[in-house]
Design a protein around this motif. Sequence first.
Motif, short mmCIF file in Angstrom:
data_model
loop_
_atom_site.label_atom_id
_atom_site.label_comp_id
_atom_site.label_asym_id
_atom_site.label_seq_id
_atom_site.Cartn_x
_atom_site.Cartn_y
_atom_site.Cartn_z
N GLU A 1 -7.81 13.61 -17.70
CA GLU A 1 -7.94 14.74 -18.62
C GLU A 1 -6.65 14.98 -19.39
N GLY A 2 -5.51 14.83 -18.71
CA GLY A 2 -4.23 15.09 -19.36
C GLY A 2 -3.86 14.07 -20.41
N GLN A 3 -4.56 12.93 -20.43
CA GLN A 3 -4.31 11.90 -21.43
C GLN A 3 -5.30 11.96 -22.59
N LYS A 4 -6.27 12.85 -22.52
CA LYS A 4 -7.27 13.00 -23.58
C LYS A 4 -6.75 14.01 -24.61
N SER A 5 -5.94 13.52 -25.51
CA SER A 5 -5.26 14.39 -26.46
C SER A 5 -6.23 15.12 -27.38
N ILE B 1 -9.15 21.21 -43.02
CA ILE B 1 -7.84 20.94 -42.46
C ILE B 1 -7.95 19.74 -41.51
N ALA B 2 -6.98 18.86 -41.55
CA ALA B 2 -6.94 17.72 -40.63
C ALA B 2 -5.69 17.83 -39.76
N ILE B 3 -5.87 17.65 -38.46
CA ILE B 3 -4.77 17.68 -37.49
C ILE B 3 -4.85 16.37 -36.71
N ALA B 4 -3.90 15.48 -36.93
CA ALA B 4 -3.94 14.17 -36.27
C ALA B 4 -2.54 13.79 -35.83
N GLY B 5 -2.43 13.33 -34.58
CA GLY B 5 -1.12 12.98 -34.05
C GLY B 5 -1.09 11.62 -33.39
N MET B 6 0.10 11.25 -32.95
CA MET B 6 0.30 9.99 -32.26
C MET B 6 -0.23 10.13 -30.83
N ASP B 7 -1.40 9.56 -30.58
CA ASP B 7 -2.04 9.64 -29.27
C ASP B 7 -1.95 8.28 -28.59
N GLY B 8 -1.32 8.24 -27.43
CA GLY B 8 -0.99 6.98 -26.80
C GLY B 8 -2.15 6.07 -26.47
N PHE B 9 -3.30 6.65 -26.10
CA PHE B 9 -4.39 5.80 -25.65
C PHE B 9 -4.90 4.87 -26.74
N TYR C 1 0.44 0.99 -14.70
CA TYR C 1 0.99 2.07 -13.87
C TYR C 1 0.67 3.43 -14.49
N ASP C 2 0.75 3.54 -15.80
CA ASP C 2 0.46 4.80 -16.45
C ASP C 2 -0.98 5.24 -16.18
N PHE C 3 -1.92 4.30 -16.26
CA PHE C 3 -3.32 4.64 -16.01
C PHE C 3 -3.54 5.02 -14.55
N ARG C 4 -2.87 4.33 -13.65
CA ARG C 4 -3.08 4.61 -12.23
C ARG C 4 -2.36 5.87 -11.76
N SER C 5 -1.17 6.11 -12.27
CA SER C 5 -0.39 7.26 -11.82
C SER C 5 -0.68 8.51 -12.62
N ARG C 6 -1.15 8.32 -13.85
CA ARG C 6 -1.42 9.44 -14.76
C ARG C 6 -0.16 10.22 -15.10
N ARG C 7 0.99 9.55 -15.02
CA ARG C 7 2.24 10.28 -15.27
C ARG C 7 2.74 10.11 -16.69
N MET C 8 2.10 9.26 -17.46
CA MET C 8 2.55 9.05 -18.84
C MET C 8 1.49 9.59 -19.79
N ASN C 9 1.81 10.63 -20.52
CA ASN C 9 0.93 11.17 -21.55
C ASN C 9 1.60 10.98 -22.91
N CYS C 10 0.78 10.91 -23.94
CA CYS C 10 1.30 10.82 -25.30
C CYS C 10 0.28 11.50 -26.19
N ASN C 11 0.47 12.80 -26.43
CA ASN C 11 -0.58 13.65 -26.96
C ASN C 11 -0.18 14.37 -28.25
N GLY C 12 0.07 13.60 -29.30
CA GLY C 12 0.49 14.21 -30.56
C GLY C 12 -0.53 15.17 -31.14
N THR C 13 -1.81 14.83 -31.05
CA THR C 13 -2.84 15.71 -31.62
C THR C 13 -2.87 17.05 -30.90
N THR C 14 -2.68 17.05 -29.59
CA THR C 14 -2.65 18.30 -28.84
C THR C 14 -1.53 19.21 -29.34
N TRP C 15 -0.34 18.64 -29.56
CA TRP C 15 0.77 19.46 -30.06
C TRP C 15 0.46 19.99 -31.46
#
Length: 220
Positions: free
Chosen positions: A53-57, A126-134, A143-157
């Motif tokens: 869930e935390g990676q779904k920007s 209005i368009a809001i689009a960011g750098m989303d890692g997935f 490791y990122d997928f298994r640990s869930r410790r790497m997020n990259c959620n530009g759209t969320t910000w």
Amino acid sequence: DYRAAALNKAKFLATPKHAELKLIENGRLRFAIVAALKEERDFTGPDGLKLQEGQKSVAQAVKVLCEGFDRACGKRPVVIEPDDPTLENWPYWIVVGKNALTDKLGMKPYELPQEGFEVRTFSRGIAIAGMDGFRIPGKFDLYDFRSRRMNCNGTTWGAWDFLERFLDQRHYYAHEGTVIPKLAKDFTVKPVAYTDEPQYWNRGYHLNLGSFRAGNSSRF
């Protein structure tokens, strides 16, 4: 004032040429949120792993916007996919995350800095689009997928910035220290375009590797 001193010092781009957007008229929402949620939900990484869930920007950004409008005017926007047959029935759209509509606008969120985002008005909304890692090949390793410790959620910000810059909401602490002014029955957005990105990175320690690596970007 989208450039108010209390707001983050975003980089403002050339102002789009179109009429002001009356998103709310006499208390009625005249827009839908448009996001490719199914694509994000069905995304598969290494070994068939799904996004946490935390990676779904995009999904997080949609939630942020829906809750923001609900608190401000007591109404939650309708959320549809970019290919929804009812798309043209709506006078305006708030387009969230990269999809066919942002592509038509020429937006390139994956060329932005780490977790950067672009907010841009256009004739239909209005368009809001960011750098989303997935979406970026190689951005998340196994490791990122298994640990869930790497997020990259530009759209969320970008969604959080929208609440602050357009709805005058302030979120100083989680669950506390929030300022949520009520919107008037009529809510109009002026033409604007800008980009921004987090200024600092947190770092996570890998116990099994005994080394540090870049982790989630901080909250501006």
